[in-house]
Design a protein around this motif. Structure first.
Motif, mmCIF file in Angstrom:
data_model
loop_
_atom_site.group_PDB
_atom_site.id
_atom_site.type_symbol
_atom_site.label_atom_id
_atom_site.label_comp_id
_atom_site.label_asym_id
_atom_site.label_seq_id
_atom_site.Cartn_x
_atom_site.Cartn_y
_atom_site.Cartn_z
ATOM 1 N N ARG A 53 45.804 4.219 116.334
ATOM 2 C CA ARG A 53 45.017 3.475 115.340
ATOM 3 C C ARG A 53 45.725 2.186 114.932
ATOM 4 O O ARG A 53 45.094 1.130 114.789
ATOM 5 C CB ARG A 53 44.767 4.345 114.106
ATOM 6 N N THR A 54 47.032 2.279 114.743
ATOM 7 C CA THR A 54 47.811 1.093 114.360
ATOM 8 C C THR A 54 47.743 0.032 115.451
ATOM 9 O O THR A 54 47.557 -1.159 115.177
ATOM 10 C CB THR A 54 49.277 1.478 114.096
ATOM 11 N N ALA A 55 47.891 0.475 116.696
ATOM 12 C CA ALA A 55 47.833 -0.464 117.820
ATOM 13 C C ALA A 55 46.453 -1.088 117.949
ATOM 14 O O ALA A 55 46.327 -2.296 118.218
ATOM 15 C CB ALA A 55 48.217 0.246 119.111
ATOM 16 N N LEU A 56 45.411 -0.291 117.752
ATOM 17 C CA LEU A 56 44.047 -0.823 117.840
ATOM 18 C C LEU A 56 43.808 -1.862 116.748
ATOM 19 O O LEU A 56 43.224 -2.927 117.008
ATOM 20 C CB LEU A 56 43.032 0.305 117.719
ATOM 21 N N ASP A 57 44.263 -1.575 115.537
ATOM 22 C CA ASP A 57 44.082 -2.518 114.433
ATOM 23 C C ASP A 57 44.797 -3.841 114.694
ATOM 24 O O ASP A 57 44.383 -4.885 114.177
ATOM 25 C CB ASP A 57 44.597 -1.910 113.129
ATOM 26 N N ALA A 58 45.855 -3.792 115.492
ATOM 27 C CA ALA A 58 46.637 -5.000 115.755
ATOM 28 C C ALA A 58 46.115 -5.818 116.929
ATOM 29 O O ALA A 58 46.528 -6.972 117.112
ATOM 30 C CB ALA A 58 48.100 -4.625 116.011
ATOM 31 N N LEU A 59 45.208 -5.251 117.718
ATOM 32 C CA LEU A 59 44.693 -5.995 118.869
ATOM 33 C C LEU A 59 43.815 -7.153 118.410
ATOM 34 O O LEU A 59 42.941 -6.972 117.559
ATOM 35 C CB LEU A 59 43.875 -5.072 119.780
ATOM 36 N N PRO A 60 44.011 -8.342 118.971
ATOM 37 C CA PRO A 60 43.120 -9.460 118.633
ATOM 38 C C PRO A 60 41.688 -9.153 119.047
ATOM 39 O O PRO A 60 41.462 -8.475 120.050
ATOM 40 C CB PRO A 60 43.686 -10.629 119.455
ATOM 41 N N VAL A 61 40.739 -9.629 118.273
ATOM 42 C CA VAL A 61 39.317 -9.429 118.569
ATOM 43 C C VAL A 61 38.705 -10.785 118.904
ATOM 44 O O VAL A 61 38.691 -11.694 118.065
ATOM 45 C CB VAL A 61 38.579 -8.777 117.382
ATOM 46 N N LYS A 62 38.225 -10.925 120.134
ATOM 47 C CA LYS A 62 37.641 -12.180 120.599
ATOM 48 C C LYS A 62 36.482 -11.868 121.533
ATOM 49 O O LYS A 62 36.282 -10.725 121.946
ATOM 50 C CB LYS A 62 38.666 -13.023 121.374
ATOM 51 N N GLY A 63 35.765 -12.900 121.913
ATOM 52 C CA GLY A 63 34.741 -12.737 122.931
ATOM 53 C C GLY A 63 35.358 -12.770 124.319
ATOM 54 O O GLY A 63 36.527 -13.134 124.498
ATOM 55 N N ARG A 64 34.561 -12.369 125.304
ATOM 56 C CA ARG A 64 35.030 -12.420 126.687
ATOM 57 C C ARG A 64 35.181 -13.860 127.165
ATOM 58 O O ARG A 64 34.307 -14.687 126.922
ATOM 59 C CB ARG A 64 34.032 -11.726 127.613
ATOM 60 N N ALA A 65 36.262 -14.125 127.867
ATOM 61 C CA ALA A 65 36.398 -15.410 128.547
ATOM 62 C C ALA A 65 35.546 -15.380 129.812
ATOM 63 O O ALA A 65 35.184 -14.311 130.304
ATOM 64 C CB ALA A 65 37.859 -15.666 128.896
ATOM 65 N N PRO A 66 35.192 -16.535 130.371
ATOM 66 C CA PRO A 66 34.433 -16.548 131.623
ATOM 67 C C PRO A 66 35.196 -15.845 132.738
ATOM 68 O O PRO A 66 36.432 -15.782 132.732
ATOM 69 C CB PRO A 66 34.278 -18.043 131.923
ATOM 70 N N ARG A 67 34.458 -15.293 133.683
ATOM 71 C CA ARG A 67 35.079 -14.604 134.819
ATOM 72 C C ARG A 67 35.444 -15.579 135.929
ATOM 73 O O ARG A 67 35.822 -15.181 137.034
ATOM 74 C CB ARG A 67 34.114 -13.527 135.331
ATOM 75 N N THR A 68 35.393 -16.849 135.645
ATOM 76 C CA THR A 68 35.665 -17.902 136.622
ATOM 77 C C THR A 68 36.995 -17.655 137.336
ATOM 78 O O THR A 68 38.011 -17.359 136.695
ATOM 79 C CB THR A 68 35.725 -19.266 135.911
ATOM 80 N N ASP A 69 36.978 -17.800 138.662
ATOM 81 C CA ASP A 69 38.161 -17.699 139.520
ATOM 82 C C ASP A 69 38.724 -16.285 139.636
ATOM 83 O O ASP A 69 39.784 -16.090 140.256
ATOM 84 C CB ASP A 69 39.283 -18.647 139.051
ATOM 85 N N TYR A 70 38.047 -15.285 139.076
ATOM 86 C CA TYR A 70 38.579 -13.936 139.225
ATOM 87 C C TYR A 70 38.437 -13.466 140.670
ATOM 88 O O TYR A 70 37.402 -13.655 141.316
ATOM 89 C CB TYR A 70 37.860 -12.922 138.330
ATOM 90 N N ALA A 71 39.500 -12.842 141.166
ATOM 91 C CA ALA A 71 39.480 -12.171 142.463
ATOM 92 C C ALA A 71 40.581 -11.119 142.434
ATOM 93 O O ALA A 71 41.589 -11.274 141.720
ATOM 94 C CB ALA A 71 39.722 -13.153 143.606
ATOM 95 N N ARG A 72 40.397 -10.063 143.182
ATOM 96 C CA ARG A 72 41.418 -9.012 143.216
ATOM 97 C C ARG A 72 42.773 -9.582 143.598
ATOM 98 O O ARG A 72 43.821 -9.138 143.092
ATOM 99 C CB ARG A 72 40.986 -7.920 144.220
ATOM 100 N N GLU A 73 42.767 -10.586 144.455
ATOM 101 C CA GLU A 73 44.016 -11.184 144.924
ATOM 102 C C GLU A 73 44.809 -11.849 143.802
ATOM 103 O O GLU A 73 46.017 -12.089 143.935
ATOM 104 C CB GLU A 73 43.727 -12.209 146.025
#
Length: 234
Positions: A53-73
């Motif tokens: 719970r402590t760790a979850l409360d400390a996680l930043p909350v933001k929107g998703r960034a674009p998936r641009t340039d994502y690849a498994r590599e």
């Protein structure tokens, strides 16, 4: 003709309503009871839950960034031997998560067969290398694409490869369940085995906290909901 009075009709109506309310209440309670029974198979300590719970409360909350340039590599060589033990990560995880394993007589790193008690589906799966290998897959608990959209774009190549091969973020699971999950986070996908969802949520939280990733608001709420369903052991 016999006429039924209004009082009789009202009593009859109220009787049926009472039965309906009881039926709904019993029906609504059954899944919750069943979920609690399932979760009792995967209890966590009070300290682990509090830390989660402590760790979850400390996680930043933001929107998703674009998936641009994502690849498994972007996350380096698939199943690299990052710990230098001579075995690739996939076989390391199979050896860790399967029971009754057999290995290749010419290469002790290669897991040939074994049995998986799958945490995602609660099914027991017989693993056999070859045409049926895909029946057991190695899941990134925090999916690589999800990590990419929540902070990993800014990492070094070395950190991304370490993340992709970190045993804390890897789990041998049912292949179809892994495919169904895809790049989903806790807001869009949870294991069908409801009893495991608390442990799954805690694992996602720990990984995201360890690597400095963020969560969306919907994801935070979904993770929090699962922590509320955890069964605590003494």
């Amino acid at each position: 003709m016999t006429r039924r009075n209004g009082r009789g009709r009202r009593r009859s109506t109220w009787g049926w309503l009472l039965l309906l309310v009881l039926a709904v209440a019993i029906g609504a309670g059954a899944p919750a009871w069943s979920d609690a029974q399932d979760a009792a198979r995967f209890p966590v300590t009070a300290q682990v839950l509090e830390d989660g719970r402590t760790a979850l409360d400390a996680l930043p909350v933001k929107g998703r960034a674009p998936r641009t340039d994502y690849a498994r590599e972007q996350f380096g060589e698939a199943w690299a031997d990052v710990d230098g033990n001579g075995c690739d990560t996939r076989n390391d995880v199979l050896a860790r998560d399967l029971t009754a394993i057999t290995t290749d007589p010419d290469d002790a790193c290669i897991v040939r067969t074994g049995t998986l008690d799958d945490p995602y589906t609660d099914e027991v799966i017989a693993f056999e290398r070859g045409e049926r290998s895909s029946e057991v897959q190695i899941d990134h608990v925090v999916a690589l694409a999800d990590a990419w959209q929540k902070g990993a774009q800014q990492w070094t190549a070395e950190k991304r490869e370490r993340f992709a091969n970190d045993p804390a973020n890897l789990l041998a699971v049912d292949g179809p369940a892994n495919q169904q999950k895809g790049a989903g986070d806790a807001a869009t996908w949870l294991p069908s085995n409801t009893g495991y969802r608390c442990v799954y949520a805690l694992r996602q939280i720990r990984v995201k906290a360890a690597y400095g990733l963020w969560v969306t608001a919907a994801e935070r709420d979904a993770l929090s909901d699962q922590l509320d369903r955890c069964v605590v052991t003494d």
